[in-house]
Scaffold this active site. Structure first.
Site, PDB file in Angstrom:
ATOM      1  N   TRP A 161       0.839  -1.208   0.000  1.00 23.57           N
ATOM      2  CA  TRP A 161       0.000   0.000   0.000  1.00 23.57           C
ATOM      3  C   TRP A 161       0.871   1.254   0.000  1.00 23.57           C
ATOM      4  O   TRP A 161       0.522   2.249  -0.645  1.00 23.57           O
ATOM      5  CB  TRP A 161      -0.971  -0.001   1.179  1.00 23.57           C
ATOM      6  CG  TRP A 161      -1.952  -1.131   1.103  1.00 23.57           C
ATOM      7  CD1 TRP A 161      -2.109  -2.140   2.000  1.00 23.57           C
ATOM      8  CD2 TRP A 161      -2.918  -1.378   0.068  1.00 23.57           C
ATOM      9  NE1 TRP A 161      -3.109  -2.995   1.584  1.00 23.57           N
ATOM     10  CE2 TRP A 161      -3.619  -2.552   0.406  1.00 23.57           C
ATOM     11  CE3 TRP A 161      -3.254  -0.718  -1.127  1.00 23.57           C
ATOM     12  CZ2 TRP A 161      -4.631  -3.085  -0.392  1.00 23.57           C
ATOM     13  CZ3 TRP A 161      -4.257  -1.243  -1.918  1.00 23.57           C
ATOM     14  CH2 TRP A 161      -4.938  -2.417  -1.544  1.00 23.57           C
TER      15      TRP A 161
ATOM     16  N   ASP B 204      -1.947   6.546   6.143  1.00 22.37           N
ATOM     17  CA  ASP B 204      -2.982   5.605   5.733  1.00 22.37           C
ATOM     18  C   ASP B 204      -3.311   4.734   6.950  1.00 22.37           C
ATOM     19  O   ASP B 204      -2.490   3.922   7.381  1.00 22.37           O
ATOM     20  CB  ASP B 204      -2.440   4.747   4.574  1.00 22.37           C
ATOM     21  CG  ASP B 204      -3.451   3.723   4.066  1.00 22.37           C
ATOM     22  OD1 ASP B 204      -4.515   3.554   4.689  1.00 22.37           O
ATOM     23  OD2 ASP B 204      -3.152   3.084   3.024  1.00 22.37           O
TER      24      ASP B 204
ATOM     25  N   LYS C 160     -12.634  -1.900   6.722  1.00 22.66           N
ATOM     26  CA  LYS C 160     -11.953  -2.717   7.721  1.00 22.66           C
ATOM     27  C   LYS C 160     -12.566  -2.464   9.103  1.00 22.66           C
ATOM     28  O   LYS C 160     -13.167  -3.364   9.645  1.00 22.66           O
ATOM     29  CB  LYS C 160     -10.455  -2.450   7.710  1.00 22.66           C
ATOM     30  CG  LYS C 160      -9.742  -3.210   6.580  1.00 22.66           C
ATOM     31  CD  LYS C 160      -9.295  -2.352   5.446  1.00 22.66           C
ATOM     32  CE  LYS C 160      -8.779  -3.189   4.281  1.00 22.66           C
ATOM     33  NZ  LYS C 160      -8.015  -2.404   3.335  1.00 22.66           N
TER      34      LYS C 160
END
Ligand SMILES: *Cc1c(COP(=O)(O)O)cnc(C)c1O
Length: 358
Positions: free
Chosen positions: A100, A170, A194
């Site tokens: 990511w 993030d 999530k």
């Protein structure tokens, strides 16, 4: 029958949230319609989106000089939106801790220079690198990290001290898992799927002074000003996802807030890590203080045995334990909504598997 769902995302939601949504499905609060069917500009929907923002501010302790934006396009859109809006000197610092962070790096590289101040690529991103402050660029537009690395199961044990350079993080896979000090960040973002709710919603928490300018060719929908000046209503927001997000926040608040959430999450993670550290068959792939509380990758060291384990676990009601395709092995994602019993029962199952296959 509901299973124990260890999916990395979209992931398990609190059962009481799903029940509430079910009860309100056909008629929300006497409106005679589902939240899905409402105008986003109606009074009744306004109370939902405003309520969600108020609750998020309360639960996370978001200071008043930060804006909360409810966006779409996933966390992945932020990889472009952040450089488009925050780059001025056209250079940033970034810590490369996995896929990511790499994607964010690639997008930022389209618009400026990315100075990689630390990387854990040499060991398949199984740790968080030590950072040497002398490598930090005081002129950088921002300092980028992926705080919890969903795929590799690492988490920054502490935030880098970036001085006056805004920290951009993030938090897709760790937001709301424990208390954080929002004022340490310039910008936080997270895909909701999530810990916050269903897919389709992306939350951005941004310090006000970072909103205002952007590259002149930035598409209207990719400007933070567009969304902050219109209360996340420039276009139709992901109305139903925001509603579920609000229910999730109510659930966290009722449970005792993020202090309590963090306590429960530490307990859950310890149940699994303690077993992994004592097992002769299963091993955690991450060591020390950079272990994630949310995503726990583990292996037996034997691919056939891994596959057998995943198969038998699935049959026993412990699903989505297969590791990410780039890492292999197994991964247990134990987000907020995974109950303690889910972790206890998984460990019981693993012990039994270890005995039967020794
Ligand atoms: C899941 C995830 C993403 C990707 O989110 P999308 O909403 O699918 O774009 C980005 N970063 C992290 C840390 C993630 O866990």
């Amino acid at each position: 029958m509901r299973v124990y769902n260890f999916s990395a995302g979209p992931s398990v939601l609190p059962e009481s949230v799903l029940e509430k949504a079910k009860n309100e499905m056909l008629d929300y609060g006497g409106s005679g319609m589902s939240v899905m069917e409402m105008s986003h500009r109606s009074k009744v929907y306004e109370s939902i989106i405003n309520g969600a923002e108020e609750l998020l501010r309360e639960v996370m302790g978001i200071p008043s000089n930060y804006k909360v934006l409810f966006l779409q396009g996933g966390a992945s859109s932020q990889f472009s939106m952040i450089p488009l809006n925050l780059m001025k000197n056209n250079k940033i610092d970034l810590v490369l801790t996995g896929m990511w962070a790499k994607k964010a790096m690639e997008e930022a590289s389209r618009y400026g220079q990315v100075n990689v101040v630390g990387s854990s690529k040499d060991k398949t991103f199984s740790y968080i690198p030590e950072l040497d402050k002398s490598k930090f660029d005081p002129e950088a537009d921002y300092f980028y990290i992926c705080e919890n690395n969903t795929i590799y199961g690492t988490k920054f044990p502490e935030l880098p001290d970036t001085g006056n350079v805004p920290l951009v993080a993030d938090l897709s896979s760790c937001i709301l898992s424990e208390p954080i000090d929002v004022s340490k960040y310039g910008l936080i973002f997270a895909g909701a799927q999530k810990n916050m709710g269903p897919a389709g919603l992306t939350v951005v928490i941004i310090r006000e002074d970072l909103i205002g300018t952007c590259k002149e060719f930035t598409p209207q929908m990719f400007k933070y000003t567009t969304h902050s000046e219109n209360g996340s209503m420039y276009n139709t927001p992901p109305t139903y996802a925001i509603y579920i997000h609000k229910l999730v926040l109510e659930w966290i608040k009722d449970l005792g807030g993020l202090e309590k959430m963090g306590e429960i999450n530490r307990k859950k993670a310890a149940i699994i890590y303690d077993y992994l550290d004592s097992s002769k068959m299963f091993h955690a792939t991450v060591q020390g203080d950079c272990r994630s509380l949310m995503n726990i990758p583990f292996v037996t060291g034997n691919e056939e045995l891994d596959a057998k384990f995943v198969k038998e676990a699935t049959a026993a009601g412990f699903v989505n334990l297969k590791g990410h395709r780039s890492v292999g092995g197994m991964r247990a994602s134990i987000y907020n909504a995974m109950p303690i019993e889910g972790c206890e029962k998984l460990v019981e199952f693993m012990k039994e598997f270890e005995r039967n296959n020794a």
